[in-house]
Structure formats: C-alpha cells, structure tokens
Motif scaffolding. Structure first.
Motif, mmCIF file in Angstrom:
data_model
loop_
_atom_site.group_PDB
_atom_site.id
_atom_site.type_symbol
_atom_site.label_atom_id
_atom_site.label_comp_id
_atom_site.label_asym_id
_atom_site.label_seq_id
_atom_site.Cartn_x
_atom_site.Cartn_y
_atom_site.Cartn_z
ATOM 1 N N ARG A 143 39.919 10.465 69.525
ATOM 2 C CA ARG A 143 39.037 11.017 70.581
ATOM 3 C C ARG A 143 38.468 12.367 70.141
ATOM 4 N NH1 ARG A 143 38.202 14.854 74.088
ATOM 5 N NH2 ARG A 143 38.545 13.832 76.058
ATOM 6 N N GLU A 144 39.283 13.163 69.436
ATOM 7 C CA GLU A 144 38.764 14.471 69.004
ATOM 8 C C GLU A 144 37.772 14.322 67.860
ATOM 9 O OE1 GLU A 144 41.391 17.764 68.579
ATOM 10 O OE2 GLU A 144 42.205 17.496 70.598
ATOM 11 N N SER A 145 37.984 13.339 66.987
ATOM 12 C CA SER A 145 37.012 13.206 65.899
ATOM 13 C C SER A 145 35.671 12.680 66.432
ATOM 14 C CB SER A 145 37.554 12.357 64.745
ATOM 15 O OG SER A 145 37.845 11.076 65.193
ATOM 16 N N TYR A 146 35.683 11.958 67.548
ATOM 17 C CA TYR A 146 34.416 11.471 68.132
ATOM 18 C C TYR A 146 33.814 12.473 69.115
ATOM 19 C CZ TYR A 146 35.403 6.653 66.570
ATOM 20 O OH TYR A 146 35.652 5.531 65.836
ATOM 21 N N ASN A 147 34.651 13.089 69.909
ATOM 22 C CA ASN A 147 34.149 13.847 71.068
ATOM 23 C C ASN A 147 34.760 15.238 71.211
ATOM 24 O OD1 ASN A 147 32.511 11.639 72.345
ATOM 25 N ND2 ASN A 147 34.493 10.612 72.330
ATOM 26 N N ASN A 148 35.394 15.745 70.166
ATOM 27 C CA ASN A 148 36.075 17.043 70.237
ATOM 28 C C ASN A 148 36.961 17.099 71.489
ATOM 29 O OD1 ASN A 148 34.675 17.993 67.894
ATOM 30 N ND2 ASN A 148 32.868 18.108 69.202
ATOM 31 N N LYS A 149 36.896 18.234 72.184
ATOM 32 C CA LYS A 149 37.707 18.358 73.408
ATOM 33 C C LYS A 149 36.868 18.011 74.640
ATOM 34 C CE LYS A 149 41.682 20.364 72.047
ATOM 35 N NZ LYS A 149 42.946 19.659 72.284
ATOM 36 N N ASN A 150 35.654 17.510 74.410
ATOM 37 C CA ASN A 150 34.751 17.273 75.547
ATOM 38 C C ASN A 150 35.243 16.158 76.464
ATOM 39 O OD1 ASN A 150 33.131 19.146 74.386
ATOM 40 N ND2 ASN A 150 31.575 17.709 73.642
ATOM 41 N N TYR B 41 33.319 14.095 79.407
ATOM 42 C CA TYR B 41 31.986 13.946 79.989
ATOM 43 C C TYR B 41 32.062 13.494 81.445
ATOM 44 C CZ TYR B 41 30.870 14.113 75.078
ATOM 45 O OH TYR B 41 30.782 14.508 73.770
ATOM 46 N N TYR B 42 31.137 13.993 82.225
ATOM 47 C CA TYR B 42 31.018 13.534 83.620
ATOM 48 C C TYR B 42 29.551 13.572 83.991
ATOM 49 C CZ TYR B 42 30.135 18.366 85.066
ATOM 50 O OH TYR B 42 29.578 19.607 85.216
ATOM 51 N N ASN B 43 29.204 12.873 85.070
ATOM 52 C CA ASN B 43 27.836 13.001 85.590
ATOM 53 C C ASN B 43 27.863 13.119 87.112
ATOM 54 O OD1 ASN B 43 28.210 10.349 86.441
ATOM 55 N ND2 ASN B 43 26.488 9.499 85.320
ATOM 56 N N ALA C 193 35.038 20.373 80.316
ATOM 57 C CA ALA C 193 34.172 19.489 81.118
ATOM 58 C C ALA C 193 32.715 19.693 80.701
ATOM 59 C CB ALA C 193 34.346 19.822 82.600
ATOM 60 N N VAL C 194 32.044 18.582 80.386
ATOM 61 C CA VAL C 194 30.657 18.652 79.925
ATOM 62 C C VAL C 194 29.818 17.694 80.764
ATOM 63 C CG1 VAL C 194 29.098 18.173 77.982
ATOM 64 C CG2 VAL C 194 31.347 19.157 77.544
ATOM 65 N N MET D 113 24.205 15.722 76.429
ATOM 66 C CA MET D 113 24.776 16.827 77.227
ATOM 67 C C MET D 113 23.657 17.502 78.011
ATOM 68 S SD MET D 113 27.348 18.723 74.676
ATOM 69 C CE MET D 113 28.243 17.838 73.415
ATOM 70 N N LEU D 114 23.982 17.862 79.259
ATOM 71 C CA LEU D 114 22.952 18.517 80.074
ATOM 72 C C LEU D 114 23.229 20.014 80.133
ATOM 73 C CD1 LEU D 114 22.561 15.990 83.043
ATOM 74 C CD2 LEU D 114 21.184 16.157 80.980
#
Ligand code: V47
Ligand code: SF4
Length: 367
Positions: free
Chosen positions: A52-59, A61-63, A357-358, A366-367
């Motif tokens: 998960r960290e290699s794909y998305n770091n510590k992010n 995501y939410y919307n 949280a991103v 990313m917004l």
C-alpha cells in the motif's frame, strides 16, 4: 519490515511470498491460498502495508459523495439481501426522476463531487428510463461524476430494451455515465452463486460487462462478497478472475471486499466473520491484487472503527462522506444506521491512525 520476513527463520513459503513482493512479482493462486490458511496476521499486515505504501504512500483517499437508490423493488431475491422488496410490498420504495435530480441538485450545493446510483433491478425499467435519469441529473448539475448501475442492472436494462451490450454502454456513456460501481460480483464460483443468488447475472456476463465497459472508456470497480458460505479457495478463484481481467483492460480503479452482514436476510443464521478475518482478508487482497492500485475500506459496511483498522492492513481508500444516503448496509445490520461522515471526523479517523487524508475526485486525482 518485509525484508526481515524475507530473510527470517519463517517457513520457506512465506519467505518466498515476501521476496516476490519485494521483486514486484505477482503471487500465485497457491501462495494466496497459503496466506489465507497459514500466514500470521502480523506478517500479512507488514507485507500488505509495504505494497500500500509503495502504491499510495501514507495517503488515504476520500471524496464527497452521496448515493441514490432509485428503488429497492427487485426481480431477484438474493439470499444475502436485506433490502429488496417486491412491487407493492411493505417497505418498498421508488423515487421519481425529478426527486432524484432535485436531491443531487440540493446536495451539490454542499460540495459533493460524485453521485453513486445503484438499486434493485426494477421489472419495468428499460435502458431509456436510466438514460433519462442520467440526463436529468446532468441537466440539474453539470459538474458531477455519475457513477451508476451495477453490471446486474446493466444486464437487465439492455436485455429488456433488446439492445446489444456495447451499444447500451455507449448510449449510457453518451448520456453522461462516467463510471460503473463494483456491485453484483458476489462470488464468481458457479456452485456458490447458484446457492446465494441463483437467478442473477452470472460471472461470465458480469466480467464481460466490465470488460466491454472498459473498452468503451468507462472505468469501474470490482467487489467480492465474503464471509458467507464460500471457502478460501472460492475467494482466491474470484480474485484471480478479476486480476486476469485487469491485466487485459486496466479499467478497474478499486477493489472492494464486502463483508456479509447478517441482519434481516435468509442467510443470516450463518452469522458474521470476525474482525480478524476481515483484516486478514483486506491484507491478502492487497497482496494478491497486485494490478489494482486501490483497495477500499467501505466504512458504512464495516463501521468507522473497523474501517480505520483496515487502513493498517492494505486499504488506502475510505470511500466518502455519504450524507446518510444509502440503506443497503443499515438494513443488513451495520453499526451506522444513518451513515454520515463530516470532513473533520474523516480527517481525525485517518490521521489518528497514522495516515494522511487526501480528498480525491472519482478517478483518484488529488483535489
Ligand atoms: O452487490 C448486499 C452487497 C453490493 C449485503 O463501487 C451485501 O465504490 C454484505 O457494490 N451484506 C452493492 N453485502 C454495494 C456495492 C458497493 C458498495 C460500496 C462502494 C462500491 C463502489 C460498491 O452490496 C451488492 C452485494 O454484494 N450486499 N447485501 C449484505 N447483507
Ligand atoms: Fe436485487 Fe441486488 Fe438485492 Fe440481489 S442484491 S436481491 S440484485 S437488490
């Protein structure tokens, strides 16, 4: 650390799985089965977190989203479903197109960026009804992502309208459909499917609908309903079919494990699996689904606290704010009977678990 697992005194299979992950080699179906049966939960968390960290770091995501469930009237009666009703039955509902367009318009004033539309398979609605619905929402709010209709609903609407699948998908896209949610996949194994949802769209057709959607430029998600009468081998088979299709089209955005919830449905007597089983399943899906960038912890189903824990077992997506707009899980006994998350609550949940949280749009920019 995953390097310690790869070099440790643990058994050769877990070491070889860790090495494959470090070398970015997809693990085999046998490896996956082994993880379910034998791996220590701590090792699963370490390996899944490395990916998960290699794909998305510590992010995380939410919307900002709402659901619309146009109706719970359904021609099917899946054994795990607490939500569907027959026409005229007590507890059934059906919104008009105008009501749904108005709801999107009102909610959009609060800043939502996505509407997720999924409901029962209504016997009378053909594809032109759904095109009119999308059209009305598009007219009410031009700038909103419309993620709508499970493969099961699409199957029924094109068949009822007697039009070819690809033609139907193109019509929906032209009307303004942006993406397709992952529902209706359940478990692909035909014997299990025969027992839990015998009448609905079969696995081959589900996969074909997503494949053709990807080909016409509609992205989608994929789910797996687990924790009922399936075995680990069935889960591996299910994920293997999805990983194969993803290798072919690259059109899936997220994989969403859906935990069977037991209240008010005919399968309820089998109970629910434990939290540890959920967390292990998240981690194993993160490890096995190597060509899926995102694993979603769908909090209205898991509950906020359990979804928060799933973030340490490979999940990187928390879905959205929901605004108390879905009943599928509350009717099946989920903890949040009125699912709603404010942005500040969401940030607290994510940040206090050690992540960031991103806010994202529906295609993970990313917004
Ligand atoms: O297909 C129904 C499941 C699905 C129960 O794409 C149940 O972002 C557990 O697909 N216990 C629909 N599961 C929901 C869905 C979904 C949800 C969130 C996000 C996305 C996405 C898609 O709900 C159905 C079925 O698998 N379901 N009843 C139940 N008792
Ligand atoms: Fe209908 Fe979907 Fe419920 Fe099955 S899960 S009975 S298709 S609403």
């Amino acid at each position: 650390m995953i390097h310690n697992i790869a070099k440790s005194g643990r058994d050769n299979i877990i070491k070889s799985i860790a090495k494959k992950v470090l070398q970015k080699i997809p693990i085999s179906d046998d490896d996956c089965f082994y993880l379910y049966e034998k791996a220590e939960t701590g090792d699963l968390a370490v390996i899944a977190n490395y990916i998960r960290e290699s794909y998305n770091n510590k992010n995380v995501y939410y919307n900002r989203n709402i659901h619309i469930e146009p109706t719970n009237i359904c021609i099917y009666k899946c054994k795990f479903c607490s939500y569907s009703r027959k026409q005229g039955e007590q507890g059934s509902w059906e919104f008009t197109i105008e009501q749904m367009a108005d709801k999107v318009k009102n909610e959009s004033k609060k800043g939502i960026t996505e509407v997720h539309i999924v409901g029962g398979v209504h016997p009378d609605k053909d594809i032109y009804y759904y095109i009119n619905l999308i059209d009305a929402i598009r007219k009410a709010v031009t700038e909103i992502h419309i993620k709508a209709f499970s493969a099961v609903e699409i199957d029924y609407m094109v068949t009822k309208s007697n039009i070819d699948l690809i033609e139907g998908l193109k019509l929906l896209k032209k009307a303004g459909l942006d993406s397709i949610p992952g529902g209706g996949a359940e478990i692909f194994n035909s014997e299990i499917r025969q027992k839990i949802c015998p009448e609905k769209t079969n696995s081959e057709r589900w996969l074909e609908i997503h494949k053709q959607a990807h080909k016409v430029g509609i992205k989608s998600n994929a789910t797996m309903l687990y924790g009922h009468i399936e075995s680990y081998a069935h889960r591996v088979e299910h994920m293997s079919m999805l990983r194969e299709l993803q290798a072919e089209t690259g059109g899936f955005m997220a994989f969403i494990p859906l935990k069977f919830k037991m209240l008010n449905n005919p399968l309820g007597n089998i109970g629910e699996v434990t939290l540890i089983e959920d967390l292990r399943n998240y981690a194993i899906s993160r490890i096995y689904m190597s060509n899926f960038k995102h694993i979603k912890a769908y909090w209205p189903m898991l509950g906020k606290e359990y979804a928060q824990m799933a973030l340490s077992f490979g999940a990187d997506d928390f879905d959205g704010t929901i605004e108390d707009s879905t009943k599928i899980y509350s009717m099946a006994g989920a903890k949040d009977q009125k699912p709603n998350l404010s942005i500040s609550e969401l940030k607290t949940i994510v940040n206090s678990a050690g992540f960031v949280a991103v806010e994202r749009n529906s295609t993970y920019d990313m917004l």
